[in-house]
Design an enzyme around this catalytic site. Sequence first.
Site, PDB file in Angstrom:
ATOM      1  N   LYS A 222       0.832  -1.207   0.000  1.00 53.25           N
ATOM      2  CA  LYS A 222       0.000   0.000   0.000  1.00 53.25           C
ATOM      3  C   LYS A 222       0.873   1.266   0.000  1.00 53.25           C
ATOM      4  O   LYS A 222       0.633   2.213  -0.754  1.00 53.25           O
ATOM      5  CB  LYS A 222      -0.853  -0.046   1.266  1.00 53.25           C
ATOM      6  CG  LYS A 222      -2.074   0.804   1.251  1.00 53.25           C
ATOM      7  CD  LYS A 222      -2.881   0.459   2.500  1.00 53.25           C
ATOM      8  CE  LYS A 222      -4.086   1.307   2.669  1.00 53.25           C
ATOM      9  NZ  LYS A 222      -4.736   1.079   3.952  1.00 53.25           N
TER      10      LYS A 222
ATOM     11  N   THR B 106     -12.244   5.785  15.513  1.00 55.47           N
ATOM     12  CA  THR B 106     -13.471   5.756  16.319  1.00 55.47           C
ATOM     13  C   THR B 106     -13.284   4.749  17.441  1.00 55.47           C
ATOM     14  O   THR B 106     -13.098   3.557  17.191  1.00 55.47           O
ATOM     15  CB  THR B 106     -14.669   5.356  15.437  1.00 55.47           C
ATOM     16  OG1 THR B 106     -14.761   6.306  14.381  1.00 55.47           O
ATOM     17  CG2 THR B 106     -15.960   5.349  16.227  1.00 55.47           C
TER      18      THR B 106
ATOM     19  N   PHE C  31     -15.584  13.088  11.506  1.00 59.98           N
ATOM     20  CA  PHE C  31     -17.000  12.950  11.144  1.00 59.98           C
ATOM     21  C   PHE C  31     -17.207  12.824   9.634  1.00 59.98           C
ATOM     22  O   PHE C  31     -18.325  12.955   9.151  1.00 59.98           O
ATOM     23  CB  PHE C  31     -17.800  14.147  11.676  1.00 59.98           C
ATOM     24  CG  PHE C  31     -17.717  14.278  13.180  1.00 59.98           C
ATOM     25  CD1 PHE C  31     -18.453  13.432  13.998  1.00 59.98           C
ATOM     26  CD2 PHE C  31     -16.884  15.220  13.770  1.00 59.98           C
ATOM     27  CE1 PHE C  31     -18.373  13.539  15.382  1.00 59.98           C
ATOM     28  CE2 PHE C  31     -16.792  15.331  15.155  1.00 59.98           C
ATOM     29  CZ  PHE C  31     -17.536  14.487  15.966  1.00 59.98           C
TER      30      PHE C  31
ATOM     31  N   GLU D   7     -17.804   8.578   3.818  1.00 63.55           N
ATOM     32  CA  GLU D   7     -17.205   8.038   2.601  1.00 63.55           C
ATOM     33  C   GLU D   7     -17.965   8.608   1.403  1.00 63.55           C
ATOM     34  O   GLU D   7     -19.175   8.792   1.465  1.00 63.55           O
ATOM     35  CB  GLU D   7     -17.289   6.516   2.588  1.00 63.55           C
ATOM     36  CG  GLU D   7     -16.334   5.901   3.576  1.00 63.55           C
ATOM     37  CD  GLU D   7     -16.369   4.380   3.530  1.00 63.55           C
ATOM     38  OE1 GLU D   7     -16.723   3.796   2.495  1.00 63.55           O
ATOM     39  OE2 GLU D   7     -16.036   3.779   4.557  1.00 63.55           O
TER      40      GLU D   7
ATOM     41  N   PHE E 225     -30.716  12.288   6.598  1.00 62.82           N
ATOM     42  CA  PHE E 225     -30.766  10.934   7.187  1.00 62.82           C
ATOM     43  C   PHE E 225     -32.178  10.451   7.481  1.00 62.82           C
ATOM     44  O   PHE E 225     -32.430   9.760   8.459  1.00 62.82           O
ATOM     45  CB  PHE E 225     -29.850  10.837   8.418  1.00 62.82           C
ATOM     46  CG  PHE E 225     -28.429  10.615   7.989  1.00 62.82           C
ATOM     47  CD1 PHE E 225     -27.751  11.606   7.310  1.00 62.82           C
ATOM     48  CD2 PHE E 225     -27.791   9.402   8.185  1.00 62.82           C
ATOM     49  CE1 PHE E 225     -26.466  11.419   6.834  1.00 62.82           C
ATOM     50  CE2 PHE E 225     -26.502   9.190   7.718  1.00 62.82           C
ATOM     51  CZ  PHE E 225     -25.835  10.206   7.041  1.00 62.82           C
ATOM     52  N   LEU E 226     -33.096  10.850   6.606  1.00 63.21           N
ATOM     53  CA  LEU E 226     -34.468  10.341   6.705  1.00 63.21           C
ATOM     54  C   LEU E 226     -34.834   9.620   5.410  1.00 63.21           C
ATOM     55  O   LEU E 226     -35.974   9.620   5.002  1.00 63.21           O
ATOM     56  CB  LEU E 226     -35.448  11.490   6.968  1.00 63.21           C
ATOM     57  CG  LEU E 226     -35.423  12.078   8.384  1.00 63.21           C
ATOM     58  CD1 LEU E 226     -36.412  13.229   8.502  1.00 63.21           C
ATOM     59  CD2 LEU E 226     -35.760  11.006   9.436  1.00 63.21           C
TER      60      LEU E 226
ATOM     61  N   GLY F 111     -25.560   0.422   6.288  1.00 61.67           N
ATOM     62  CA  GLY F 111     -24.456  -0.542   6.182  1.00 61.67           C
ATOM     63  C   GLY F 111     -23.151   0.210   6.299  1.00 61.67           C
ATOM     64  O   GLY F 111     -23.080   1.245   6.960  1.00 61.67           O
TER      65      GLY F 111
ATOM     66  N   CYS G  82     -19.131   1.814   9.493  1.00 64.33           N
ATOM     67  CA  CYS G  82     -19.221   2.599  10.739  1.00 64.33           C
ATOM     68  C   CYS G  82     -20.478   2.316  11.560  1.00 64.33           C
ATOM     69  O   CYS G  82     -20.380   1.815  12.678  1.00 64.33           O
ATOM     70  CB  CYS G  82     -19.144   4.076  10.408  1.00 64.33           C
ATOM     71  SG  CYS G  82     -17.667   4.490   9.483  1.00 64.33           S
TER      72      CYS G  82
ATOM     73  N   LYS H 279     -23.031   2.423  -0.489  1.00 64.79           N
ATOM     74  CA  LYS H 279     -23.661   3.715  -0.761  1.00 64.79           C
ATOM     75  C   LYS H 279     -22.997   4.312  -2.004  1.00 64.79           C
ATOM     76  O   LYS H 279     -21.957   3.802  -2.444  1.00 64.79           O
ATOM     77  CB  LYS H 279     -23.544   4.648   0.446  1.00 64.79           C
ATOM     78  CG  LYS H 279     -22.112   4.994   0.830  1.00 64.79           C
ATOM     79  CD  LYS H 279     -22.121   5.949   1.980  1.00 64.79           C
ATOM     80  CE  LYS H 279     -21.380   7.198   1.624  1.00 64.79           C
ATOM     81  NZ  LYS H 279     -21.371   8.200   2.649  1.00 64.79           N
TER      82      LYS H 279
HETATM   83  C1  UGA Z   1     -20.914   7.677   8.753  1.00 65.50           C
HETATM   84  C2  UGA Z   1     -21.279   9.077   9.306  1.00 65.50           C
HETATM   85  O1  UGA Z   1     -22.271   9.676   8.459  1.00 65.50           O
HETATM   86  C3  UGA Z   1     -20.035   9.972   9.358  1.00 65.50           C
HETATM   87  O2  UGA Z   1     -20.369  11.222   9.944  1.00 65.50           O
HETATM   88  C4  UGA Z   1     -18.972   9.280  10.209  1.00 65.50           C
HETATM   89  O3  UGA Z   1     -17.783  10.041  10.266  1.00 65.50           O
HETATM   90  C5  UGA Z   1     -18.662   7.911   9.613  1.00 65.50           C
HETATM   91  O4  UGA Z   1     -19.884   7.115   9.574  1.00 65.50           O
HETATM   92  C6  UGA Z   1     -17.649   7.229  10.516  1.00 65.50           C
HETATM   93  O5  UGA Z   1     -17.943   6.995  11.679  1.00 65.50           O
HETATM   94  O6  UGA Z   1     -16.501   7.055  10.080  1.00 65.50           O
HETATM   95  P1  UGA Z   1     -20.483   6.630   6.312  1.00 65.50           P
HETATM   96  O7  UGA Z   1     -20.587   5.306   6.991  1.00 65.50           O
HETATM   97  O8  UGA Z   1     -19.329   6.913   5.419  1.00 65.50           O
HETATM   98  O9  UGA Z   1     -20.455   7.833   7.415  1.00 65.50           O
HETATM   99  O10 UGA Z   1     -21.782   6.843   5.415  1.00 65.50           O
HETATM  100  P2  UGA Z   1     -23.238   7.489   5.611  1.00 65.50           P
HETATM  101  O11 UGA Z   1     -23.472   8.425   4.501  1.00 65.50           O
HETATM  102  O12 UGA Z   1     -23.444   7.976   6.965  1.00 65.50           O
HETATM  103  O13 UGA Z   1     -24.169   6.205   5.357  1.00 65.50           O
HETATM  104  C7  UGA Z   1     -24.181   5.113   6.251  1.00 65.50           C
HETATM  105  C8  UGA Z   1     -25.296   4.147   5.895  1.00 65.50           C
HETATM  106  O14 UGA Z   1     -26.564   4.709   6.175  1.00 65.50           O
HETATM  107  C9  UGA Z   1     -25.340   3.762   4.406  1.00 65.50           C
HETATM  108  O15 UGA Z   1     -25.612   2.387   4.309  1.00 65.50           O
HETATM  109  C10 UGA Z   1     -26.496   4.570   3.849  1.00 65.50           C
HETATM  110  O16 UGA Z   1     -27.099   3.960   2.747  1.00 65.50           O
HETATM  111  C11 UGA Z   1     -27.425   4.586   5.049  1.00 65.50           C
HETATM  112  N1  UGA Z   1     -28.360   5.723   5.042  1.00 65.50           N
HETATM  113  C12 UGA Z   1     -27.899   6.986   5.183  1.00 65.50           C
HETATM  114  C13 UGA Z   1     -29.730   5.481   4.927  1.00 65.50           C
HETATM  115  O17 UGA Z   1     -30.178   4.326   4.816  1.00 65.50           O
HETATM  116  N2  UGA Z   1     -30.588   6.545   4.966  1.00 65.50           N
HETATM  117  C14 UGA Z   1     -30.148   7.813   5.086  1.00 65.50           C
HETATM  118  O18 UGA Z   1     -31.004   8.734   5.102  1.00 65.50           O
HETATM  119  C15 UGA Z   1     -28.777   8.051   5.196  1.00 65.50           C
END
Ligand code: UGA
Length: 447
Positions: free
Chosen positions: A35, A121, A152, A155, A249-250, A257, A260, A320
């Site tokens: 890497k 984390t 925070f 991805e 996030f609604l 998934g 995190c 995602k």
């Molecule tokens: C998440 C947090 O959003 C970040 O703030 C945090 O820093 C990160 O975890 C971490 O702890 O490292 P991430 O896992 O990259 O970020 O992605 P998200 O965009 O949060 O999505 C997480 C999951 O939730 C995905 O599977 C997504 O499809 C799902 N999701 C998100 C929903 O089903 N509905 C929503 O409205 C939003």
Amino acid sequence: MNVCVIGTGYVGLVTGAVFADLGNDVVCVDNNEEKVEKLKNCIMPIYEPGLEEMVRRNLEDGRISFTTNTGEGVRRSDVVFIAVGTPAADDGSTDLSYVETVAREIAQHIDRYKIVVNKSTVPPGTGDFVRSILEANKRRRIDFDVVSNPEFLKEGSAIKDSLEPDRIVIGAPCQNVAMSLLELYAPLEAPMLITDVYSAEMIKYASNAFLATKISFINSVANICEAIGADVTLVAKGMGSDKRIGKEFLMAGLGYGGSCFPKDTLSMIHTARKFQQPFPILDAVVETNEDRVPRFLERIRAIVGDLKDKRFGVLGLAFKPDTDDMRDAKSVEIINSLAEAGAKFRCYDPIAMENAKPLLPDDVEYASNPYEVAEDADAIIIMTEWKEFRGLKLENMRDKMRRPLIFDGRNIYPLDRMERLGFEYVSIGRKALLAQATAPVVAPVTV
Ligand code: UGA
């Protein structure tokens, strides 16, 4: 400032690149030689919009370097960030073994006062743990401080999130130490919150647990919407317009998934139990999330019938959009489960197909564009809401399908459009458009 970042995963690599871009001298350390070699040649181990360009710029300007030598990184730096993986252990707690190993290595090479920053984390109390490892293993009588500075970023938008964060949280043992870190972040001009170490650690876990709660909440609302014929996207819009709730996030779907939320919710529950403070809301959040895929599968089975030799086109594999990350991607569970019953698949994802291959059955076919998945398909399943799927010419796909049926796990198309185009369309928390009425998963209630 001279900065060392240990761990070149999502958090470490993005953090290192951003600090270099802000004008610091950054050395990134990773124990994976392959890497590091690739990074030296500007080959990214992950897909993240804007990352490669940022690393290239700073490699060329000599502000970022990569090494496997922790000692070199530690000695050159005033601030050392720990950004290694903290996977889930079997009992739901967090496996801190990588953090522990890195703390030992830092202790061995510490040669003058340093600030050691936890960016991984980690559960509350890890700052104390790192401090005790450093104390026990340092070779000289050198002072240091341990700070919690949770990350925070999301991805898929990691660079943007790092450059424009909603807040920067610094959990430090005293004001002076916090000020040194503030200096590093000052160019971002973002709101800063200085706390004690425990509170900063809790902010990270509580934030992720709350976001996961929002998702499970709207998914439970979606179940009721399906039963009574309401539209969850409109319900979410109506709820989200209240500033106290917020619109983010609604999005109802297949459940959260990624790397995190699944592990952080379990870890938070574990921490709550450890301190004899049960957290039943979070137990329900996890349970609700675990029900999402089985429920979706049940609907597919009820509508498609016998799965043997049924052909499914799949749009989206990554957990995602805008990432090639397949960790806890719902596509894996869904495809493997249907394949076990004899279904066949042709999949398309803009960038995650290579990462998906080892996780999916060998006979899965991969398409070179989204239209190909429609060929002779008995149904299409949408797993990831990639932006490019929204603009597809769906009539072209419909004409290639055996049955114009779409299961949309991410609600990317308006119902009226699908009705107009003559699709059978089954989405989440919205009325199902079906040629023949099929028994719903939950019997409709009389209102
Ligand atoms: C998440 C947090 O959003 C970040 O703030 C945090 O820093 C990160 O975890 C971490 O702890 O490292 P991430 O896992 O990259 O970020 O992605 P998200 O965009 O949060 O999505 C997480 C999951 O939730 C995905 O599977 C997504 O499809 C799902 N999701 C998100 C929903 O089903 N509905 C929503 O409205 C939003």
